[in-house]
Design an enzyme around this catalytic site. Structure first.
Site, PDB file in Angstrom:
ATOM      1  N   CYS A  17      -6.869  17.863  12.504  1.00 56.89           N
ATOM      2  CA  CYS A  17      -7.281  18.201  13.859  1.00 56.89           C
ATOM      3  C   CYS A  17      -6.247  17.703  14.880  1.00 56.89           C
ATOM      4  O   CYS A  17      -5.096  18.121  14.843  1.00 56.89           O
ATOM      5  CB  CYS A  17      -8.684  17.660  14.122  1.00 56.89           C
ATOM      6  SG  CYS A  17      -9.505  18.411  15.548  1.00 56.89           S
ATOM      7  N   ALA A  18      -6.625  16.829  15.778  1.00 53.60           N
ATOM      8  CA  ALA A  18      -5.705  16.334  16.807  1.00 53.60           C
ATOM      9  C   ALA A  18      -4.737  15.289  16.264  1.00 53.60           C
ATOM     10  O   ALA A  18      -3.647  15.100  16.811  1.00 53.60           O
ATOM     11  CB  ALA A  18      -6.495  15.739  17.969  1.00 53.60           C
TER      12      ALA A  18
END
Length: 113
Positions: free
Chosen positions: A40-41
């Site tokens: 994800c991030a």
């Protein structure tokens, strides 16, 4: 450890990035050739900030994260570059987990699961 895996999400990824203890662990893990993984991030926010990304990686496909990863960014569910494994987010978590299994235990074990 056999692997260190960073979860995604904000602002959690920023907190991981700012942890000096985690940064030291990640750098040691990476330099020793053991698996570091992020989803994800975290590939953009954590790994990029600490120079852990190589020639290819992925992250959550938001423009701000793609820009941080830069020309290394790939539109793929999971990317392996040496001992670094990255993935895009919750929708790719199964492929991410299986890619980690494959790198640690082989394709046969990943296919078995």
């Amino acid at each position: 450890w056999d692997a260190i895996v960073c979860p995604g999400g904000m602002p959690g990824a920023e907190r991981l990035r700012d942890s000096t203890d985690l940064t030291a662990l990640l750098k040691e893990q990476h330099s020793s050739g053991r698996i570091t993984a992020a989803v994800c991030a975290s590939p953009a926010v954590v790994f990029s900030a600490h120079g852990l990304l190589g020639d290819k990686a992925t992250s959550y496909p938001a423009p701000k994260f793609k820009e941080i990863v830069g020309s290394s960014w790939m539109d793929a569910k999971a990317v392996v570059d040496g001992n670094v494994i990255t993935s895009q987010g919750p929708g790719t978590s199964l492929q991410f987990a299986l890619k980690i299994v494959e790198e640690m235990y082989g394709l046969g074990k990943a296919e078995e699961l």
